[in-house]
Design an enzyme around this catalytic site. Sequence first.
Site, short mmCIF file in Angstrom:
data_model
loop_
_atom_site.label_atom_id
_atom_site.label_comp_id
_atom_site.label_asym_id
_atom_site.label_seq_id
_atom_site.Cartn_x
_atom_site.Cartn_y
_atom_site.Cartn_z
N ILE A 62 0.82 -1.21 0.00
CA ILE A 62 0.00 0.00 0.00
C ILE A 62 0.85 1.26 0.00
CG2 ILE A 62 -2.00 -1.11 1.06
CD1 ILE A 62 -1.19 0.12 3.72
N LEU B 153 14.35 1.87 8.75
CA LEU B 153 13.78 2.26 10.03
C LEU B 153 14.27 1.42 11.21
CD1 LEU B 153 10.28 2.96 8.61
CD2 LEU B 153 11.53 4.61 10.01
N ASN C 4 4.33 4.75 7.21
CA ASN C 4 3.63 3.60 6.64
C ASN C 4 4.38 2.28 6.79
OD1 ASN C 4 1.89 2.19 4.35
ND2 ASN C 4 4.03 2.08 3.66
N TYR D 47 8.89 -13.94 24.29
CA TYR D 47 8.50 -13.35 23.02
C TYR D 47 7.45 -14.19 22.30
CZ TYR D 47 9.02 -11.47 18.25
OH TYR D 47 8.80 -10.91 17.01
#
Length: 316
Positions: A41, A89, A115, A192
């Site tokens: 997207i 990121l 995003n 986790y």
Amino acid sequence: MWLFSWKGASGFSAYSTAEDVTHGIDGTGLTAIVTGASSGIGVETARVLALHGVHVVMAVRNVDVGRNVKETILKEINGAKIDVMELDLSSMASVRKFASKFQSSNLPLNILINNAGVMATPFMLSHDNIELQFATNHLGHFLLTNLLLETMKRTARESKREGRIVNLSSEGHRIVYTEGIRFDQINDESGYFSWFAYGQSKLANILHANELARRLKEDGVEITANSLHPGSIIMTNLMRHHGLINTVGQMVGKYFLKSIPQGAATTCYVALHPQVKGVSGEYFMDSNISQPSIKAKDEDLAKRLWDFSLTLINPK
């Protein structure tokens, strides 16, 4: 998707596409950064923003793939303004490098669309030794937003146009560890669980937007911050760590999952539509305001996350 075509207060529905929700909107003169704009997207978000005259900066991990996407968009949209810049990121050094390079370009910044993301990965640590989903989905965007905020404030003042920060979250934010955010166990491999860790990072996206909205309002800055659920979408790469679920999803998804143009709709709506002017600190779904979980509305949790995130991006 035809089962979910009822329209909300905005006049749009889960069935609406990104082009539907931005029809007739002129984005000329606006500049937007879209992270993760080389797949899924993110590509459609960049394309539709460019279609409406927005200068789009595609912030991508793989620059070669990003350039191919750019060329595809340019072939469709004559005169589109698109730049491709490298951004990983999961690395705070990469985020800082990207922000510095963007600021050196002297471009304005009206819209920041956080995003990019990873989903339900096996336990891994980021470049900075932080659990990968929390690092990529939340912390990288938190740092990026902080570094670019002054540029956005200056742009809003000089252009006299509202700035918008858009965090992509997920309904997965409801499936989390009991604590919501495991501040003391972010890197605990023994406890986790990939889906809870994903939900934790998506909860963090909403809490970040909410606390940022509160701070911006307190400062009297004409910038909004909102979060959203794009929907469950066919043919994205997010489920690559879950082969069987991904395969089944592709087979039956056309009956109840969104297409990529539908999946990008809420992002483009929140980023561009006049109906969202002045709206801040809200959670959107299907291009309408929706209600997140109780934890997502916890102001104390949002403030604690903000302070915790600051300690991670500014270690002593």
